[in-house]
Design a protein around this motif. Sequence first.
Motif, PDB file in Angstrom:
ATOM      1  N   THR A 172       0.830  -1.196   0.000  1.00 42.27           N
ATOM      2  CA  THR A 172       0.000   0.000   0.000  1.00 42.27           C
ATOM      3  C   THR A 172       0.872   1.256   0.000  1.00 42.27           C
ATOM      4  OG1 THR A 172      -1.690  -1.225   1.217  1.00 42.27           O
ATOM      5  CG2 THR A 172      -1.913   1.156   1.184  1.00 42.27           C
TER       6      THR A 172
ATOM      7  N   LYS B 211      -8.675 -10.980  -0.736  1.00 41.82           N
ATOM      8  CA  LYS B 211      -9.234  -9.636  -0.534  1.00 41.82           C
ATOM      9  C   LYS B 211      -9.232  -9.331   0.953  1.00 41.82           C
ATOM     10  CE  LYS B 211     -10.894  -7.654  -4.428  1.00 41.82           C
ATOM     11  NZ  LYS B 211     -11.744  -8.380  -5.359  1.00 41.82           N
TER      12      LYS B 211
ATOM     13  N   GLU C 279      -6.448  -6.450   2.758  1.00 40.03           N
ATOM     14  CA  GLU C 279      -7.619  -5.612   2.550  1.00 40.03           C
ATOM     15  C   GLU C 279      -7.264  -4.254   1.959  1.00 40.03           C
ATOM     16  OE1 GLU C 279      -9.964  -5.430   6.148  1.00 40.03           O
ATOM     17  OE2 GLU C 279     -11.523  -4.356   5.038  1.00 40.03           O
ATOM     18  N   SER C 280      -6.268  -3.625   2.538  1.00 41.66           N
ATOM     19  CA  SER C 280      -5.893  -2.289   2.107  1.00 41.66           C
ATOM     20  C   SER C 280      -5.313  -2.316   0.695  1.00 41.66           C
ATOM     21  CB  SER C 280      -4.896  -1.715   3.125  1.00 41.66           C
ATOM     22  OG  SER C 280      -4.168  -0.679   2.572  1.00 41.66           O
TER      23      SER C 280
ATOM     24  N   SER D  14      -5.665  -4.535  -1.635  1.00 40.21           N
ATOM     25  CA  SER D  14      -6.587  -4.980  -2.683  1.00 40.21           C
ATOM     26  C   SER D  14      -7.512  -3.841  -3.155  1.00 40.21           C
ATOM     27  CB  SER D  14      -7.403  -6.184  -2.204  1.00 40.21           C
ATOM     28  OG  SER D  14      -8.194  -5.819  -1.101  1.00 40.21           O
ATOM     29  N   ARG D  15      -7.564  -2.763  -2.372  1.00 40.80           N
ATOM     30  CA  ARG D  15      -8.373  -1.616  -2.800  1.00 40.80           C
ATOM     31  C   ARG D  15      -7.587  -0.641  -3.671  1.00 40.80           C
ATOM     32  NH1 ARG D  15     -10.605  -1.646   2.675  1.00 40.80           N
ATOM     33  NH2 ARG D  15      -8.980  -0.161   3.169  1.00 40.80           N
ATOM     34  N   GLU D  16      -6.265  -0.832  -3.736  1.00 36.07           N
ATOM     35  CA  GLU D  16      -5.420   0.085  -4.517  1.00 36.07           C
ATOM     36  C   GLU D  16      -5.568  -0.162  -6.021  1.00 36.07           C
ATOM     37  OE1 GLU D  16      -3.383   2.614  -3.712  1.00 36.07           O
ATOM     38  OE2 GLU D  16      -3.787   2.484  -1.556  1.00 36.07           O
ATOM     39  N   GLU D  17      -5.667   0.928  -6.761  1.00 29.95           N
ATOM     40  CA  GLU D  17      -5.762   0.878  -8.222  1.00 29.95           C
ATOM     41  C   GLU D  17      -4.533   0.226  -8.846  1.00 29.95           C
ATOM     42  OE1 GLU D  17      -7.419   2.696 -11.047  1.00 29.95           O
ATOM     43  OE2 GLU D  17      -9.241   2.435  -9.834  1.00 29.95           O
TER      44      GLU D  17
END
Lengths: 340, 340
Positions: B87, B116, B120-121, B123-126
């Motif tokens: 991240t 996911k 968690e963090s 997997s949300r990154e573009e």
Amino acid sequence: MAQEYSGRFRRENSTVPISNYLEGIKKGDRTVLAKAITLIESNHPDHFRAGQQLLKDIIPLSGKSVRLGITGVPGAGKSTFIDRFGTELCKMGKKVAVLAIDPSSTMTGGSILGDKTRMESLSREENAFIRPSPSSGTLGGVHRKTRESIMLCEAAGFDVILVETIGVGQSEVVVRTMVDMFFMLTITGAGDDLQGMKKGMMELVDGIIITKADGANKENAIRTRNEYSQILRFLRPATEGWQTKAYTCSSITGEGIIDIWHVVQQFVKITKQSGIFFERRRKQTNDWLMTSIVEKLQQSFFQNEVIKEMLPVIQQDVEHGRLPVSAAVEQLMKLYLNEK
Amino acid sequence: MAQEYSGRFRRENSTVPISNYLEGIKKGDRTVLAKAITLIESNHPDHFRAGQQLLKDIIPLSGKSVRLGITGVPGAGKSTFIDRFGTELCKMGKKVAVLAIDPSSTMTGGSILGDKTRMESLSREENAFIRPSPSSGTLGGVHRKTRESIMLCEAAGFDVILVETIGVGQSEVVVRTMVDMFFMLTITGAGDDLQGMKKGMMELVDGIIITKADGANKENAIRTRNEYSQILRFLRPATEGWQTKAYTCSSITGEGIIDIWHVVQQFVKITKQSGIFFERRRKQTNDWLMTSIVEKLQQSFFQNEVIKEMLPVIQQDVEHGRLPVSAAVEQLMKLYLNEK
């Protein structure tokens, strides 16, 4: 391997037909046995064919010995133990063959003197046969043809085959795959013997022999034996149904030497009753076949003329990113299989 | 391997031509990248050919990332570290691909949800791509096509590739052969961390990261780091010209995380200057080729129809002493090479 092949043998070999080998081996002739081992160790195509025929002929005569592996670091007293142990067995009427390490030589041809002095008493016995292997160029004394040598010795009527290794690299793992029973020899040290042992060794052997249990060292040896026994109780034995134990002996006084032979007899009796003895030999033969296939396959591939020519070119293409690895492999396989 | 191949993919795949894969990868499309990895992992002959073509096309686009290996026993904090580390890198504008272990799944198809939640963090990154591998059926998370997956990720523009392994069997040795830099993650324990470590691990890695260096545990972590550093000074480093050291960090507070990235940058700079970086990659590629050849050769032999038919018969002959092993090998080789 070519230099293993002494001039003296090469001359004699061309005049010796296979039937003479077979006859000599059947009679237990040690000179013929030595030559037969040299024949099967040879890489010359003619010798290979002759060796194969000989092996095929002697198979029915082989398999009737006890195959014992002996390992231990240099200084553990392997040769003096084998000398004494083998001599005692000969005196009992046994025929003893030793496939031994010859630290004094890098060539099979010139190493006989070295072993005569290493195992002085045994080498004078009528019923003993000592075959030295150079420790260099082999796997800690284990020759790539040691299995075949064992069979030839058996065909020549030897009851006990001792295979010696210094445990370099994976050599003791290899010896384990060709013997019925496996001993590790060790001496007492500054109390750190156990720490210094190669990982996994205790799980590989059927007995640990603490040598040099004599004079001022005897008490120490007994203490070390007890320490080993303590640990061994918690380990999975190398042979199902057999508790690996530690023993002491002295190759000087002879104390404990005959007891080791009784342990061997006990081991053979128990494992033959349970069937483990035969099951292990069957498995060993099959593993040997599988390993030999994989070796031969690689040899056939990498010594193929087209492969030898094309591999460097393809390697360059792969290294410089002009060809993916998997495509290179496909291409090489096609070249290899079309060529033949 | 067939069951890795989900029905959903099989349907879609038949409608996607190779050029679409290439285009999608060039654009950095993560959905296409995921499908491309599934394609090269497939054992179906059609997919193999398509996969080879794709790999050939993307070779010129690959090779430009930093390949980082991450190992550590379960509980060492690998996923939380990768989550935080990745991240942070994304926030710096890096594109981060993770070839991760998915402990929740035994199938590639159904494991996305598992990862996911594990990362968690990230997997949300573009700019992140997470590819889970089942830990079972692979070598501790290392898939037999992990090298190809790395290349595909690189072609899709990912700057940092993280390859995770749980160090089962020889998996960390395998990972070492496919990454530029290799980290071991560990936590502080009851003071016996160092004893519990797998033999030879310290000689295999370029850095040891003590995670969970926060709260009441921080002091302990620093002490452990110093203990490791002490030992590491006496060991031969895994990478010539680079001193392997121990570091602490916290994936919770983030302390030390960016410092690890600076260590990576330093490592890349030094090894690129000395040429070790490029030399290692060249050697890795060549070793990969050689290993692949030997694997393919064995596969080709043992899956040959004549061999499949004759091997059991010949095995019986060998086991019952009707045929010597070397003669059996010769016979099998003849059958194999004439067949094709």
